[in-house]
Design a protein around this motif. Structure first.
Motif, PDB file in Angstrom:
ATOM      1  N   THR A   1     -11.539  -0.111   7.134  1.00  0.00           N
ATOM      2  CA  THR A   1     -11.205  -0.224   5.778  1.00  0.00           C
ATOM      3  C   THR A   1      -9.832   0.072   5.575  1.00  0.00           C
ATOM      4  N   LYS A   2      -9.225  -0.692   4.844  1.00  0.00           N
ATOM      5  CA  LYS A   2      -7.633  -0.781   4.761  1.00  0.00           C
ATOM      6  C   LYS A   2      -7.206  -0.269   3.450  1.00  0.00           C
ATOM      7  N   LEU A   3      -6.189   0.812   3.615  1.00  0.00           N
ATOM      8  CA  LEU A   3      -5.460   1.229   2.219  1.00  0.00           C
ATOM      9  C   LEU A   3      -4.089   0.521   2.449  1.00  0.00           C
ATOM     10  N   THR A   4      -3.578  -0.370   1.796  1.00  0.00           N
ATOM     11  CA  THR A   4      -2.096  -0.848   1.802  1.00  0.00           C
ATOM     12  C   THR A   4      -1.456  -0.103   0.608  1.00  0.00           C
ATOM     13  N   MET A   5      -0.480   0.720   0.878  1.00  0.00           N
ATOM     14  CA  MET A   5       0.124   1.404  -0.325  1.00  0.00           C
ATOM     15  C   MET A   5       1.685   0.978  -0.175  1.00  0.00           C
ATOM     16  N   ARG A   6       2.183   0.710  -1.423  1.00  0.00           N
ATOM     17  CA  ARG A   6       3.568   0.475  -1.638  1.00  0.00           C
ATOM     18  C   ARG A   6       4.211   1.732  -2.355  1.00  0.00           C
ATOM     19  N   GLY A   7       5.670   1.884  -1.894  1.00  0.00           N
ATOM     20  CA  GLY A   7       6.242   3.036  -2.697  1.00  0.00           C
ATOM     21  C   GLY A   7       7.601   2.892  -2.426  1.00  0.00           C
ATOM     22  N   ALA A   8       8.416   3.677  -3.078  1.00  0.00           N
ATOM     23  CA  ALA A   8       9.974   3.900  -2.949  1.00  0.00           C
ATOM     24  C   ALA A   8      10.600   4.298  -1.853  1.00  0.00           C
ATOM     25  N   ASP A   9       9.684   5.230  -1.010  1.00  0.00           N
ATOM     26  CA  ASP A   9       9.888   5.761   0.251  1.00  0.00           C
ATOM     27  C   ASP A   9       8.774   6.159   0.867  1.00  0.00           C
ATOM     28  N   MET A  10       8.724   6.487   2.051  1.00  0.00           N
ATOM     29  CA  MET A  10       7.668   7.300   2.705  1.00  0.00           C
ATOM     30  C   MET A  10       7.162   8.774   2.110  1.00  0.00           C
ATOM     31  N   ASP A  11       8.022   9.247   1.428  1.00  0.00           N
ATOM     32  CA  ASP A  11       7.559  10.480   0.837  1.00  0.00           C
ATOM     33  C   ASP A  11       6.900  10.228  -0.317  1.00  0.00           C
ATOM     34  N   ASP A  12       7.059   8.988  -1.106  1.00  0.00           N
ATOM     35  CA  ASP A  12       6.623   8.516  -2.252  1.00  0.00           C
ATOM     36  C   ASP A  12       5.068   8.223  -1.897  1.00  0.00           C
ATOM     37  N   ILE A  13       4.961   7.400  -0.781  1.00  0.00           N
ATOM     38  CA  ILE A  13       3.854   6.949  -0.385  1.00  0.00           C
ATOM     39  C   ILE A  13       2.804   7.813  -0.100  1.00  0.00           C
ATOM     40  N   ARG A  14       3.205   8.953   0.894  1.00  0.00           N
ATOM     41  CA  ARG A  14       2.564  10.052   1.451  1.00  0.00           C
ATOM     42  C   ARG A  14       2.110  10.916   0.020  1.00  0.00           C
ATOM     43  N   LYS A  15       2.805  10.767  -0.948  1.00  0.00           N
ATOM     44  CA  LYS A  15       2.420  11.795  -1.911  1.00  0.00           C
ATOM     45  C   LYS A  15       1.382  11.121  -2.921  1.00  0.00           C
ATOM     46  N   LYS A  16       1.398   9.774  -2.817  1.00  0.00           N
ATOM     47  CA  LYS A  16       0.037   8.992  -3.515  1.00  0.00           C
ATOM     48  C   LYS A  16      -1.008   8.675  -2.833  1.00  0.00           C
ATOM     49  N   LEU A  17      -0.758   8.584  -1.611  1.00  0.00           N
ATOM     50  CA  LEU A  17      -1.840   8.076  -0.606  1.00  0.00           C
ATOM     51  C   LEU A  17      -2.844   9.307  -0.310  1.00  0.00           C
ATOM     52  N   ALA A  18      -2.152  10.482  -0.359  1.00  0.00           N
ATOM     53  CA  ALA A  18      -3.102  11.738   0.256  1.00  0.00           C
ATOM     54  C   ALA A  18      -4.220  12.051  -0.523  1.00  0.00           C
ATOM     55  N   PRO A  19      -4.412  11.927  -1.829  1.00  0.00           N
ATOM     56  CA  PRO A  19      -5.756  12.049  -2.656  1.00  0.00           C
ATOM     57  C   PRO A  19      -6.628  11.029  -2.190  1.00  0.00           C
ATOM     58  N   VAL A  20      -6.284   9.689  -2.165  1.00  0.00           N
ATOM     59  CA  VAL A  20      -6.890   8.532  -2.034  1.00  0.00           C
ATOM     60  C   VAL A  20      -7.689   8.720  -0.397  1.00  0.00           C
ATOM     61  N   GLU A  21      -6.631   9.264   0.400  1.00  0.00           N
ATOM     62  CA  GLU A  21      -7.321   9.295   1.865  1.00  0.00           C
ATOM     63  C   GLU A  21      -8.441  10.225   1.927  1.00  0.00           C
ATOM     64  N   SER A  22      -8.103  11.331   1.016  1.00  0.00           N
ATOM     65  CA  SER A  22      -9.136  12.627   1.165  1.00  0.00           C
ATOM     66  C   SER A  22     -10.394  11.908   0.513  1.00  0.00           C
ATOM     67  N   GLU A  23     -10.466  11.124  -0.591  1.00  0.00           N
ATOM     68  CA  GLU A  23     -11.635  10.552  -1.051  1.00  0.00           C
ATOM     69  C   GLU A  23     -12.300   9.524  -0.236  1.00  0.00           C
ATOM     70  N   VAL A  24     -11.405   8.848   0.435  1.00  0.00           N
ATOM     71  CA  VAL A  24     -12.199   7.881   1.419  1.00  0.00           C
ATOM     72  C   VAL A  24     -13.085   8.734   2.482  1.00  0.00           C
ATOM     73  N   ARG A  25     -12.415   9.416   3.118  1.00  0.00           N
ATOM     74  CA  ARG A  25     -12.846  10.448   4.048  1.00  0.00           C
ATOM     75  C   ARG A  25     -14.304  11.401   3.615  1.00  0.00           C
ATOM     76  N   LYS A  26     -14.124  11.538   2.271  1.00  0.00           N
ATOM     77  CA  LYS A  26     -15.509  12.415   1.682  1.00  0.00           C
ATOM     78  C   LYS A  26     -16.589  11.400   1.292  1.00  0.00           C
ATOM     79  N   ARG A  27     -16.131   9.846   0.982  1.00  0.00           N
ATOM     80  CA  ARG A  27     -17.322   9.271   0.766  1.00  0.00           C
ATOM     81  C   ARG A  27     -17.717   8.374   1.832  1.00  0.00           C
ATOM     82  N   LEU A  28     -17.159   8.453   2.828  1.00  0.00           N
ATOM     83  CA  LEU A  28     -17.598   7.590   4.085  1.00  0.00           C
ATOM     84  C   LEU A  28     -18.087   8.696   5.085  1.00  0.00           C
TER      85      LEU A  28
END
Length: 423
Positions: free
Chosen positions: A222-249
């Motif tokens: 299962t892949k999450l491809t994330m685009r952002g202004a920089d890696m800090d922006d990506i980490r901030k947006k991706l963190a809750p999505v990662e957490s939700e994927v781990r919770k559901r799977l």
């Protein structure tokens, strides 16, 4: 951006070799948010290649051509590329010097026909190949930018990742900072996971996260491809999505990113100074084969016992008598696991026993898988039935054995119903 991949070579066109290069290129492009619209396979024929290059130049924005850059007469990519672009071939002195140095450093003389690899279209941009003699190059044909790459897989992969994909991203105008997060699971099918993860993309309102899957039984990526202004922006947006994927799977996630199931198992054992013995039937020793070559396995892996029949396995691990008559049971697997643990002195033992259906291989052909994990505290076991043919059963038995060992080591339940088992 419209992307086409052209793979060249009679051996690819006729099926004499499996075209793994295309699947690799397509996957890597998808990982950075780029999709291939067309894939063309062409033999070593000038007219066919010329037609393919011209057609791709009319309909695509970027084209990756793989193969045909070697020193032999059937390597035609440079010649036909020049013809399609309407330019001449010329000797690239800089690449010729690079090749001569390549051979010199290996105490070899460069064969005269390798000079052909330095003959490039006059408008070409050289793309370096640090591990081979076939340089890549880029030039415009029609409306498209073409990127020519060597057919040798390791050379292609390095060139693609380090040089070709960054150039295509720059041409596309796609936000250059892209991060790929991967979750590897066993036991859930693609459609099941797709349903479980409904709505996770919408957790990032600006649409900068894309959910995707790659099914390769018995695992699912299962892949999450994330685009952002920089890696800090990506980490901030991706963190809750990662957490939700781990919770559901949940417990079905066996590893993340570049980690493997066997690597996770080995790391869990090493972290507690544990050791492992394995006994397996029907799997051709593939469980041991996945753990044995890993770095650090020499300190963990004590013994592997492989047999086609359970009766022979009994004798090999020191169990007296014959296995109980009738269908294979969890208790028999527990007996084998405990015996091989005692015999090897390992802290942990895994036994995976398979009882196959009789008759010819067919889609409804299946097998009962009885596995057990033994430790000093006792044994845990599981019994499942998988259908789908002999190879499907074998792959499922290997994966189930390793995954149940991971679960035991991580304090998770050994049994959770999976999509691949038949009640």
């Amino acid at each position: 951006m419209r992307i086409e991949v052209i793979c060249t070579g009679d051996e690819v066109l006729t099926g004499k070799i499996i075209n793994t290069n295309f699947s690799y290129m397509s996957q890597k492009l998808e990982d950075v948010g780029l999709a291939v619209q067309w894939e063309t396979t062409v033999g070593d024929d000038r007219e066919s290649l010329l037609l393919a290059f011209k057609l791709a130049g009319e309909r695509a924005d970027a084209v990756i051509v793989n193969g045909g850059l070697g020193p032999t007469v059937d390597d035609l990519s440079q010649e036909v590329a020049a013809q399609a672009a309407g330019v001449e071939l010329a000797l690239n002195e800089a690449w010729l010097a690079t090749m001569e140095d390549f051979f010199k450093r290996r105490s070899r003389s460069m064969p005269p026909n390798n000079v052909k690899q330095a003959m490039l279209p006059t408008t070409a941009e050289v793309i370096d190949n640090p591990i081979g003699t076939a340089c890549g190059f880029a030039l415009d044909i029609g409306r498209a930018r073409f990127f020519f790459t060597p057919g040798v897989p390791r050379e292609l992969r390095r060139m693609l990742e380090e040089q070709v994909i960054p150039r295509i991203l720059a041409k596309s105008g796609v936000q250059a900072v892209i991060h790929l997060k991967r979750f590897h699971s066993y036991g859930l099918g693609e459609s099941h996971v797709d349903a479980l993860l409904t709505g996770v993309e919408e957790m990032v309102p600006d649409g900068s996260v894309k959910l995707g899957f790659r099914a390769h039984y018995p695992q699912l990526e299962t892949k999450l491809t994330m685009r952002g202004a920089d890696m800090d922006d990506i980490r901030k947006k991706l963190a809750p999505v990662e957490s939700e994927v781990r919770k559901r799977l949940g417990n079905f996630i066996l590893a993340e990113d570049d980690k493997t199931l066997e690597g996770v198992v080995l790391a869990e054992l090493a972290s507690r100074q544990g050791t492992l013995a394995i006994a397996e039937t029907f799997t051709s020793g593939q469980i041991a084969a996945r753990i044995g070559p890993l770095s650090g396995a020499e300190k963990v892996f004590r013994r592997g016992v492989v047999s086609r029949e359970v009766s022979a396995l009994f004798a090999a691990v020191g169990l007296a008598g014959a296995p109980p008559a009738g269908e294979l049971t969890r208790e028999t697997a527990e007996d084998v696991a405990q015996a091989v643990r005692r015999q090897s002195g390992a802290t942990h033992a895994l036994a995976v026993l398979v009882d196959l259906d009789e008759g010819a291989d067919r889609i409804e052909f299946g097998g009962a898988i009885c596995l057990a994990i033994a430790t000093a505290e006792g044994a845990e076991s599981r019994r499942s039935r998988i259908v789908g043919g002999r190879e499907w059963v074998r792959l499922g038995a290997v994966e189930m054995g390793l995954d149940c060992l991971r679960r035991q080591l991580q304090g998770l339940p050994l049994y959770e119903r999976i999509d691949f088992e038949k009640v």
